[in-house]
Design a protein around this motif. Structure first.
Motif, short mmCIF file in Angstrom:
data_model
loop_
_atom_site.label_atom_id
_atom_site.label_comp_id
_atom_site.label_asym_id
_atom_site.label_seq_id
_atom_site.Cartn_x
_atom_site.Cartn_y
_atom_site.Cartn_z
N ILE A 132 -12.60 12.40 -4.22
CA ILE A 132 -12.35 11.07 -4.80
C ILE A 132 -13.65 10.27 -4.85
O ILE A 132 -13.95 9.63 -5.86
CB ILE A 132 -11.28 10.32 -3.97
N LEU A 133 -14.42 10.31 -3.77
CA LEU A 133 -15.70 9.59 -3.76
C LEU A 133 -16.63 10.12 -4.83
O LEU A 133 -17.31 9.35 -5.52
CB LEU A 133 -16.34 9.68 -2.37
N MET A 134 -16.68 11.43 -4.99
CA MET A 134 -17.53 12.02 -6.03
C MET A 134 -17.04 11.60 -7.42
O MET A 134 -17.85 11.29 -8.29
CB MET A 134 -17.59 13.53 -5.89
N GLU A 135 -15.71 11.57 -7.64
CA GLU A 135 -15.15 11.13 -8.92
C GLU A 135 -15.53 9.69 -9.23
O GLU A 135 -15.74 9.32 -10.38
CB GLU A 135 -13.63 11.24 -8.91
N HIS A 136 -15.62 8.86 -8.19
CA HIS A 136 -16.00 7.46 -8.36
C HIS A 136 -17.52 7.27 -8.32
O HIS A 136 -18.01 6.15 -8.28
CB HIS A 136 -15.34 6.59 -7.28
N GLN A 137 -18.24 8.37 -8.29
CA GLN A 137 -19.70 8.38 -8.27
C GLN A 137 -20.26 7.60 -7.08
O GLN A 137 -21.24 6.87 -7.19
CB GLN A 137 -20.27 7.87 -9.59
N VAL A 138 -19.59 7.76 -5.95
CA VAL A 138 -20.04 7.13 -4.70
C VAL A 138 -20.75 8.21 -3.89
O VAL A 138 -20.16 9.24 -3.57
CB VAL A 138 -18.84 6.57 -3.91
N PRO A 139 -22.01 7.99 -3.56
CA PRO A 139 -22.74 9.00 -2.78
C PRO A 139 -22.14 9.16 -1.39
O PRO A 139 -21.78 8.19 -0.73
CB PRO A 139 -24.16 8.45 -2.68
N LEU A 144 0.82 -1.22 0.00
CA LEU A 144 0.00 0.00 0.00
C LEU A 144 0.85 1.26 0.00
O LEU A 144 0.45 2.28 -0.56
CB LEU A 144 -0.96 -0.01 1.18
N ARG A 145 2.04 1.21 0.58
CA ARG A 145 2.94 2.36 0.54
C ARG A 145 3.48 2.55 -0.88
O ARG A 145 3.60 3.67 -1.36
CB ARG A 145 4.10 2.15 1.51
N ALA A 146 3.75 1.46 -1.56
CA ALA A 146 4.30 1.53 -2.92
C ALA A 146 3.22 1.84 -3.95
O ALA A 146 3.53 2.37 -5.02
CB ALA A 146 4.99 0.22 -3.27
N ARG A 147 1.97 1.51 -3.65
CA ARG A 147 0.89 1.70 -4.62
C ARG A 147 -0.25 2.53 -4.03
O ARG A 147 -1.27 2.00 -3.60
CB ARG A 147 0.34 0.33 -5.05
N PRO A 148 -0.07 3.87 -3.98
CA PRO A 148 -1.13 4.70 -3.41
C PRO A 148 -2.47 4.56 -4.13
O PRO A 148 -3.52 4.76 -3.53
CB PRO A 148 -0.58 6.13 -3.51
N ASP A 149 -2.44 4.19 -5.40
CA ASP A 149 -3.69 3.99 -6.14
C ASP A 149 -4.50 2.85 -5.52
O ASP A 149 -5.73 2.91 -5.46
CB ASP A 149 -3.42 3.71 -7.62
N LEU A 150 -3.81 1.82 -5.04
CA LEU A 150 -4.51 0.72 -4.38
C LEU A 150 -5.09 1.15 -3.05
O LEU A 150 -6.19 0.73 -2.67
CB LEU A 150 -3.57 -0.48 -4.17
N ARG A 151 -4.36 2.01 -2.32
CA ARG A 151 -4.88 2.53 -1.05
C ARG A 151 -6.19 3.26 -1.28
O ARG A 151 -7.16 3.09 -0.54
CB ARG A 151 -3.88 3.50 -0.41
N ILE A 152 -6.22 4.07 -2.32
CA ILE A 152 -7.42 4.86 -2.63
C ILE A 152 -8.56 3.94 -3.03
O ILE A 152 -9.69 4.07 -2.54
CB ILE A 152 -7.12 5.92 -3.70
N ARG A 153 -8.29 3.00 -3.92
CA ARG A 153 -9.35 2.09 -4.37
C ARG A 153 -9.89 1.25 -3.23
O ARG A 153 -11.09 0.99 -3.14
CB ARG A 153 -8.83 1.22 -5.52
N LEU A 154 -9.00 0.82 -2.32
CA LEU A 154 -9.43 0.06 -1.16
C LEU A 154 -10.30 0.92 -0.24
O LEU A 154 -11.33 0.47 0.26
CB LEU A 154 -8.21 -0.47 -0.40
N ALA A 155 -9.89 2.15 -0.04
CA ALA A 155 -10.67 3.06 0.81
C ALA A 155 -12.05 3.31 0.22
O ALA A 155 -13.06 3.32 0.95
CB ALA A 155 -9.91 4.38 1.00
N VAL A 156 -12.12 3.50 -1.09
CA VAL A 156 -13.42 3.71 -1.74
C VAL A 156 -14.29 2.47 -1.58
O VAL A 156 -15.47 2.56 -1.22
CB VAL A 156 -13.23 4.06 -3.24
N HIS A 157 -13.70 1.31 -1.79
CA HIS A 157 -14.45 0.05 -1.65
C HIS A 157 -14.98 -0.11 -0.23
O HIS A 157 -16.16 -0.43 -0.04
CB HIS A 157 -13.56 -1.14 -2.02
#
Length: 100
Positions: free
Chosen positions: A67-74, A28-41
């Motif tokens: 980020i949540l709005m970008e992912h269309q998450v209410p 997760l430190r090496a892949r911040p994109d995964l941190r974000i996707r995991l947090a959204v999930h």
């Protein structure tokens, strides 16, 4: 192939769970994109607050909201039902009346 057990057998970690947790931390430190996707999930599927999702993602609350709005998450802001609102109000009253 390297197994978690190999690290324990080499006495580099006390348990396989410790190996896995350390590997996740580094991933997760090496892949911040995964941190974000995991947090959204987790925000979508659990009762995770936006603030906790932001902490997991390693971003500010305002960034997480975007980020949540970008992912269309209410966004879940405040209580969703009257019962939840009443429970929150009771908890706040108890908190402010507690002399500790």
């Amino acid at each position: 192939m390297v197994r978690a057990r190999d690290f324990v057998d080499a006495r580099l970690y006390p348990t396989e769970e410790d190996v896995v947790q350390d590997a996740f931390r580094h991933l997760l430190r090496a892949r911040p994109d995964l941190r974000i996707r995991l947090a959204v999930h987790r925000y979508e599927t659990e009762s995770l607050s936006a603030a906790k999702a932001a902490s997991l993602a390693g971003v500010s609350w305002a960034q997480m909201k975007d980020i949540l709005m970008e992912h269309q998450v209410p966004l879940r802001l405040g209580a969703e039902t009257l019962e939840e609102a009443e429970q929150e109000a009771q908890a706040l009253r108890a908190f402010f009346q507690d002399p500790a």
